[in-house]
Design a protein around this motif. Structure first.
Motif: not given
Length: 713
Positions: A367-371, A389-392, A685-692, A694-703
């Motif tokens: 939650e701290e990260f999402e803010r 706090p909303v998902s990246p 080939q992301a099919t779940t919100s978790d994959e997106v 994980t990549l966007v939220g952890t600064s490994r991708a922007d899209l």
């Protein structure tokens, strides 16, 4: 049976315990090279799942471990002078000497013979005299070395330096302590206990700057005590014949040969930063004992069963360890992150934890990260405390004057039924369907810049003004921004491709048009880099620029150029496909010149207000091919020419490519983004919100290319 165990570490002792317990009449002997009571190393850690397995396998030794270990749940990360605590990471730690002592005691209780100062110089003779030999002699295994060919042994050394120490400083959690001084970046990995373990590592540049190899032990201990003074609280670092070394990754094609089997570090190593070395060794021992019991002591069957069960688990942990090792070796790449951003990237470095699993373990931290992420996004609150706090994945992204509502990218599938480059109703309908489901960006299938640059005769293009009108209505009616990739296939003409395929084009289906027809008046080989003359290059450059103008006229919001997977521009970059000897061939600086000239022409033709991307080759996955380091240089050059987004791909250049076990497209996105400093589109080939997330939220991708439901983001 007569069982000989080479190596008296946790794996060898535990295997002896379990085999002797199940078979009291067997003769089991452990050969340990060191004197009794002498060991090297400090603490070990065991996760809760391993403790459960130890309880089920042998209750008396488990109870002794439970009594003498320190249990803890949080993980502390010190970065930028701040401490960040994450919950939900349950482990136990204890001194290695204590673990060995209690396992030795259990061995004696069961009747296992322990022979100290018993170094086995001839494993082959021991194997001939035994029914079973267990090679548990660690990372520098003489057993493995003696039978290196039979095991198919391979060792690879890393680049970072590390050494193990102890300290009486008190830590109440596993900690990673990052400190920067004039020489570079240092990290201490600490395990709590009566005497805390204190592993120090640094990247190659820091090691070279500090000259620790030129200092005496007393001098470098004093140096490190100064580096970590704030965290040692006046306590000294304790040395135990410590030595600076690089981490060695051990792999074996086979774990057994005749009646000899490897377990633990002798068979496989996992980087110390994921704390799995002792776990792997003891769980190997459990699996080996179970396999022997289930096979009714048929050694050949048992060893085969043991490896079949354990290899997938060990290799998975090895891959996680390798990702973690590379993270520490490349730590400078991420050291400029904001604090909470660094924490989440660090905790997910190995791939074992994802965004969702972190949310379950430590919802307060996420939650701290999402803010923070929301406040950092376009139109965000002034401070993280004021942000919701909303998902990246659902946060907007600005690229020049284009604002994307979220981070998901839809890619229209290919239909191969265009007529003379003009998209059919079916192709346009596929784009409309994807552009109206709420994704941040919709990408059409690749558009050819010329008739002879099409992937197949049914591929659409933007090489005629007639193509512009075909796209205008569809783009105008789209609810989301629409982008496309401009491509000239080069030698890959008349073949099928995936939009962002790992392998690039796949072989042409025989039912499609021949490689040379009226539609393909030039054979694809004509477009090999060494065949193209000055006027050919000028024409190709013009076709890209003209296609970019048409893309703007058609209303496209985003455009990217295909510089990967062996297509024409990418074929100039790879030394495997570019044999030119003029200004466009030779070293990388020369090979990149023609693609950069095309980028310049497109950037001039494409409005400054609209973002331009590039599908860039991260690696050829082939010997003597384009490397990731080359890709960094290409990415920097593209950034200098006004490219705004990199979309990494890999392979597709050589038939003799070998995909790595550790690096995939997500990793390439992370590395290019944070090394070059440009936003990236992860072409997975992301099919779940978790994959997106994980990549966007952890600064490994922007899209992130996404094939799941946008409503679930």
């Amino acid at each position: 049976m007569d069982v000989s165990v080479i190596g008296g570490g946790p794996g060898g002792l535990y295997a002896s315990i379990l085999l002797q317990k199940a078979n009291p009449d067997w003769e089991i002997t452990v050969h340990e090279r060191n004197p009794q009571g002498v060991t090297y190393g400090w603490g070990i850690v065991l996760p809760n799942r391993t403790l459960s397995n130890l309880r089920a396998a042998d209750a008396p030794s488990y109870e002794a471990i439970d009594e003498r270990s320190t249990q803890w749940e949080p993980f502390d990360l010190y970065y930028g002078g701040e401490r960040y605590r994450s919950s939900g990471h349950s482990f136990a730690s204890m001194l290695r000497t204590d673990l060995l002592e209690l396992l030795q005691e259990r061995c004696r209780d069961l009747g296992v013979a322990l022979e100290f100062e018993s170094e086995i110089d001839d494993p082959q003779s021991l194997a001939a005299a035994s029914d079973l030999v267990i090679g548990a002699d660690g990372i520098h295994s003489e057993t493995r070395s003696e039978f290196a060919d039979e095991f198919g042994a391979e060792t690879v050394d890393g680049e970072a330096r590390f050494s193990w120490f102890g300290t009486e400083a008190d830590f109440d959690a596993l900690s990673h302590i990052f400190v920067e001084n004039e020489d570079g970046i240092w990290c201490a990995h600490t395990y709590p206990g009566e005497v805390s373990t204190f592993i120090v590592d640094c990247d190659a540049e820091t090691w070279a700057n500090a000259d620790l190899d030129q200092r005496s032990e007393e001098e470098y201990l004093a140096y490190l005590e100064d580096v970590f003074a704030e965290h040692l609280d006046g306590h000294e670092l304790l040395s135990q014949v410590d030595r600076w070394q690089t981490f060695t990754t051990v792999r074996n094609e086979r774990w057994s040969h005749d009646n000899l089997v490897l377990i633990g570090d002798a068979a496989h190593t996992a980087h110390y930063s994921i704390g799995s070395g002792t776990t792997l060794a003891m769980e190997d021992a459990i699996a080996l004992a179970d396999a022997i019991g289930e096979s009714d002591a048929d050694v050949g069957t048992a060893l085969e069963s043991y490896e079949q069960q354990r290899r997938p688990i060990a290799e998975s942990l090895q891959r996680s360890g390798e990702r973690s090792r590379l993270h520490f070796e490349d730590i400078r790449r991420f050291y400029g992150f904001d604090g909470i951003q660094f924490v989440l990237h660090h905790l997910t470095r190995s791939g074992r934890l994802t965004y969702d699993s972190m949310s379950r373990r430590d919802p307060d931290l996420v939650e701290e990260f999402e803010r923070w992420f929301a406040a950092s996004s376009p139109g965000g609150a002034a401070t993280p405390e004021q942000a919701d706090p909303v998902s990246p994945a659902t946060q907007p992204l600005e690229l020049r004057d284009l604002t994307l509502s979220n981070r998901a990218v839809r890619v229209a599938g290919q239909t191969f039924d265009a007529r003379d480059g003009r998209p059919t109703d079916a192709q346009l309908a596929a784009v409309r369907e994807r552009s109206n489901d709420g994704a941040g960006l919709t990408m059409t299938e690749p558009l050819a810049v010329s008739e002879d640059g099409r992937i197949t005769p049914g591929s659409p293009g933007l090489y005629s003004d007639d193509h512009v009108s075909a796209w205008q209505e569809t783009i105008a009616s789209a609810d989301t921004p629409v982008g496309s990739t401009l491509v000239h296939t080069g030698t890959n003409g008349a073949r099928q491709t995936q939009p962002f395929g790992l392998e690039g084009p796949i072989p042409r289906n025989e039912s499609w048009a021949s490689r040379v027809t009226d539609q393909y008046s030039n054979p694809p080989r004509t477009y090999a880099p060494d065949r193209l003359q000055g006027e050919d290059l000028e024409r190709i450059e013009r076709t890209f620029a003209d296609a970019a103008r048409r893309a703007d006229d058609a209303g496209f919001d985003y455009l990217q150029l295909q510089l990967g997977n062996g297509y024409l521009l990418g074929s100039f970059l790879s030394p495997l496909t570019n044999d030119r000897t003029d200004a466009y061939g030779g070293d990388l600086e020369s090979r990149v010149q023609f693609p950069l000239e095309v980028v310049d022409a497109v950037r001039d033709a494409w409005p400054d207000s609209k973002p331009l991307g590039a599908v860039v080759q991260a690696t050829d996955w082939a010997a003597d091919g384009l490397t990731l380091e080359d890709s960094f240089a290409v990415g920097r050059a593209l950034s200098d020419r006004g490219v705004d987004v990199l979309a990494p791909v890999a392979g597709g250049v050589s038939d003799d490519q070998h995909r790595g076990d550790v690096h995939g497209l997500a990793n390439f996105s992370d590395e290019l983004r944070n090394e070059v400093g440009l936003p990236t589109m992860a072409t997975v080939q992301a099919t779940t919100s978790d994959e997106v997330n994980t990549l966007v939220g952890t600064s490994r991708a922007d899209l992130c290319t996404y094939y799941g439901s946008v409503n679930e983001l």
